[in-house]
Enzyme design. Structure first.
Site, PDB file in Angstrom:
ATOM      1  N   ASP A   1     -56.348 -10.708  19.107  1.00 27.20           N
ATOM      2  CA  ASP A   1     -56.448 -11.123  20.507  1.00 27.20           C
ATOM      3  C   ASP A   1     -56.801  -9.967  21.437  1.00 27.20           C
ATOM      4  O   ASP A   1     -57.687 -10.069  22.266  1.00 27.20           O
ATOM      5  CB  ASP A   1     -55.143 -11.803  20.981  1.00 27.20           C
ATOM      6  CG  ASP A   1     -53.888 -10.970  20.706  1.00 27.20           C
ATOM      7  OD1 ASP A   1     -53.992  -9.895  20.070  1.00 27.20           O
ATOM      8  OD2 ASP A   1     -52.798 -11.400  21.126  1.00 27.20           O
TER       9      ASP A   1
ATOM     10  N   ASP B   1     -54.918  -2.809  22.707  1.00 29.01           N
ATOM     11  CA  ASP B   1     -54.366  -2.077  23.857  1.00 29.01           C
ATOM     12  C   ASP B   1     -54.497  -0.585  23.544  1.00 29.01           C
ATOM     13  O   ASP B   1     -55.548   0.010  23.783  1.00 29.01           O
ATOM     14  CB  ASP B   1     -52.910  -2.527  24.049  1.00 29.01           C
ATOM     15  CG  ASP B   1     -52.232  -1.900  25.257  1.00 29.01           C
ATOM     16  OD1 ASP B   1     -52.873  -1.138  25.972  1.00 29.01           O
ATOM     17  OD2 ASP B   1     -51.042  -2.176  25.490  1.00 29.01           O
TER      18      ASP B   1
ATOM     19  N   PHE C   1     -50.958  -6.272  32.220  1.00 28.18           N
ATOM     20  CA  PHE C   1     -50.475  -7.147  31.152  1.00 28.18           C
ATOM     21  C   PHE C   1     -51.026  -8.555  31.364  1.00 28.18           C
ATOM     22  O   PHE C   1     -50.813  -9.161  32.409  1.00 28.18           O
ATOM     23  CB  PHE C   1     -48.949  -7.155  31.074  1.00 28.18           C
ATOM     24  CG  PHE C   1     -48.484  -7.525  29.709  1.00 28.18           C
ATOM     25  CD1 PHE C   1     -48.443  -6.580  28.690  1.00 28.18           C
ATOM     26  CD2 PHE C   1     -48.145  -8.841  29.414  1.00 28.18           C
ATOM     27  CE1 PHE C   1     -48.058  -6.925  27.405  1.00 28.18           C
ATOM     28  CE2 PHE C   1     -47.757  -9.202  28.133  1.00 28.18           C
ATOM     29  CZ  PHE C   1     -47.713  -8.243  27.128  1.00 28.18           C
TER      30      PHE C   1
ATOM     31  N   ARG D   1     -48.005 -18.750  25.915  1.00 30.37           N
ATOM     32  CA  ARG D   1     -49.014 -19.129  24.916  1.00 30.37           C
ATOM     33  C   ARG D   1     -49.575 -20.509  25.259  1.00 30.37           C
ATOM     34  O   ARG D   1     -50.661 -20.879  24.835  1.00 30.37           O
ATOM     35  CB  ARG D   1     -48.406 -19.158  23.513  1.00 30.37           C
ATOM     36  CG  ARG D   1     -47.959 -17.784  23.002  1.00 30.37           C
ATOM     37  CD  ARG D   1     -47.857 -17.789  21.482  1.00 30.37           C
ATOM     38  NE  ARG D   1     -46.974 -16.765  20.970  1.00 30.37           N
ATOM     39  CZ  ARG D   1     -47.342 -15.518  20.676  1.00 30.37           C
ATOM     40  NH1 ARG D   1     -48.577 -15.144  20.864  1.00 30.37           N
ATOM     41  NH2 ARG D   1     -46.473 -14.657  20.188  1.00 30.37           N
TER      42      ARG D   1
HETATM   43  P1  IMP Z   1     -51.831  -1.927  20.529  1.00 26.94           P
HETATM   44  O1  IMP Z   1     -51.223  -1.525  19.225  1.00 26.94           O
HETATM   45  O2  IMP Z   1     -51.277  -1.093  21.655  1.00 26.94           O
HETATM   46  O3  IMP Z   1     -53.312  -1.928  20.509  1.00 26.94           O
HETATM   47  O4  IMP Z   1     -51.318  -3.368  20.850  1.00 26.94           O
HETATM   48  C1  IMP Z   1     -51.845  -4.465  20.261  1.00 26.94           C
HETATM   49  C2  IMP Z   1     -50.933  -5.664  20.346  1.00 26.94           C
HETATM   50  O5  IMP Z   1     -50.092  -5.625  21.495  1.00 26.94           O
HETATM   51  C3  IMP Z   1     -51.745  -6.917  20.498  1.00 26.94           C
HETATM   52  O6  IMP Z   1     -52.004  -7.480  19.264  1.00 26.94           O
HETATM   53  C4  IMP Z   1     -50.869  -7.803  21.346  1.00 26.94           C
HETATM   54  O7  IMP Z   1     -50.013  -8.545  20.527  1.00 26.94           O
HETATM   55  C5  IMP Z   1     -50.019  -6.853  22.154  1.00 26.94           C
HETATM   56  N1  IMP Z   1     -50.522  -6.675  23.547  1.00 26.94           N
HETATM   57  C6  IMP Z   1     -51.053  -5.560  24.090  1.00 26.94           C
HETATM   58  N2  IMP Z   1     -51.395  -5.748  25.370  1.00 26.94           N
HETATM   59  C7  IMP Z   1     -51.084  -7.022  25.651  1.00 26.94           C
HETATM   60  C8  IMP Z   1     -51.242  -7.827  26.837  1.00 26.94           C
HETATM   61  O8  IMP Z   1     -51.719  -7.407  27.908  1.00 26.94           O
HETATM   62  N3  IMP Z   1     -50.812  -9.110  26.727  1.00 26.94           N
HETATM   63  C9  IMP Z   1     -50.275  -9.632  25.586  1.00 26.94           C
HETATM   64  N4  IMP Z   1     -50.136  -8.913  24.467  1.00 26.94           N
HETATM   65  C10 IMP Z   1     -50.528  -7.616  24.486  1.00 26.94           C
END
Ligand code: IMP
Length: 219
Positions: free
Chosen positions: A134, A137, A186, A199
Site C-alpha cells: 500500500d 514510508d 499520515f 480501512r
Molecule cells: P515503512 O517501513 O516506514 O516504509 O512503513 C511501511 C508500512 O507502514 C506500510 O506498509 C504501512 O502499513 C505503514 N504506514 C506507513 N505510513 C502510513 C500511513 O500514512 N498510513 C497508513 N499506514 C502507513
C-alpha cells in the site's frame, strides 16, 4: 528499468473538502481532507497495470499481496491485469500469494517487521514475483521483506506500491511501480489504517488530530 513515473502530490496540496464526497458518518470528525478520491486511484491503477504487463512481457507472474493494507490495491490491480489479459493478443498467467507483516503501532514505525502469517515464501523459488504494497514510508519494511524474499531465490522481484511518502526518514528505497508520491502526513482509507480503523473508507484521506487521539492505542 524505465524512468520512475508517478503522480506527485505537493506538500501544500489541500485536497478536497470532506463534504464534497461521501464519507462514512463515523469518520466525519476524524479527517482533514480527501487527498486522493477513489475514482482517481482506480484510473491510476489501470495505467500501472498496463506498465506492469508491458514489463513482464508474457512471463508468468506471482502477485504477492502484503496484508492487510495492500489488499484493496492488490485486488483492484489484479482486476485491471485480468482485463488486459482478456482483451489482448498476448496474455500473462498470474497466481496470487499473501504475506502478513506487522511493524506499526499508532503512526510510528517500530523499525522491525514480523511475518505474522500468509503463504510459505519457499513457494516463490524460481518465480517472477510482483510484491504489492500500500505505502512505502521510510522504506524499512520493504527493504527487510526484499531481503527475506531473496533467501528463497525467486527468478525476479519487482515491487508495486500505490503510495510513496516523501520523507526525510526514507532509507532511500524506491519501488519499481508507484501510483502517487504523497506528502509526509499520515494517510488512511482505501485499506490503509490507523490502528485498524479507516480501512472501511474508500478515499485516501489525511487523518486529523481528533482521529489520531480517538483511535490511538495506549502504550
Ligand atoms: P515503512 O517501513 O516506514 O516504509 O512503513 C511501511 C508500512 O507502514 C506500510 O506498509 C504501512 O502499513 C505503514 N504506514 C506507513 N505510513 C502510513 C500511513 O500514512 N498510513 C497508513 N499506514 C502507513
Amino acid at each position: 528499468m524505465a524512468e520512475e513515473k508517478y503522480i506527485k502530490i505537493a506538500d501544500d496540496y489541500q485536497g478536497y473538502p470532506l463534504d464534497m464526497f461521501c464519507i462514512p458518518k463515523h469518520y466525519e470528525q476524524d479527517l482533514q481532507h480527501v487527498l486522493i478520491p477513489s475514482g482517481l486511484i482506480d484510473d491510476r491503477i489501470e495505467r500501472l497495470a498496463r506498465d506492469i504487463m508491458r514489463d513482464f512481457s508474457h512471463e508468468a507472474i506471482v502477485g504477492l499481496c502484503v496484508l492487510k493494507g495492500g489488499y484493496k490495491f492488490f485486488t483492484d490491480l489484479l482486476d485491471k491485469l485480468k482485463a488486459l489479459n482478456r482483451n489482448s493478443e498476448v496474455s500473462v498467467p498470474m497466481a496470487v500469494d499473501f504475506i502478513r507483516l506487522k511493524s506499526y503501532r499508532n503512526d510510528i514505525s517500530t523499525g522491525n517487521i514480523e511475518v505474522i502469517g500468509g503463504d510459505n515464501l519457499a513457494n516463490l523459488e524460481g518465480k517472477n514475483v510482483l510484491v504489492v504494497e500500500d505505502i512505502i514510508d521510510t522504506g524499512g519494511t520493504m527493504t527487510q521483506l526484499l531481503a527475506l524474499l531473496k533467501e528463497v531465490k525467486p527468478k525476479s522481484v519487482r515491487v508495486a506500491s500505490l503510495l510513496v511518502k516523501r520523507t526525510s526518514r526514507s532509507v532511500g528505497y524506491r519501488p519499481d511501480y508507484v501510483g502517487f508520491e504523497v506528502p509526509d502526513k499520515f494517510v488512511v482509507g482505501y485499506a490503509l489504517d490507523f490502528n485498524e480503523y479507516f480501512r472501511d473508507l474508500s478515499h485516501i484521506c489525511v487523518i486529523n488530530e481528533n482521529g489520531m487521539s480517538k483511535y490511538s492505542v495506549k502504550r
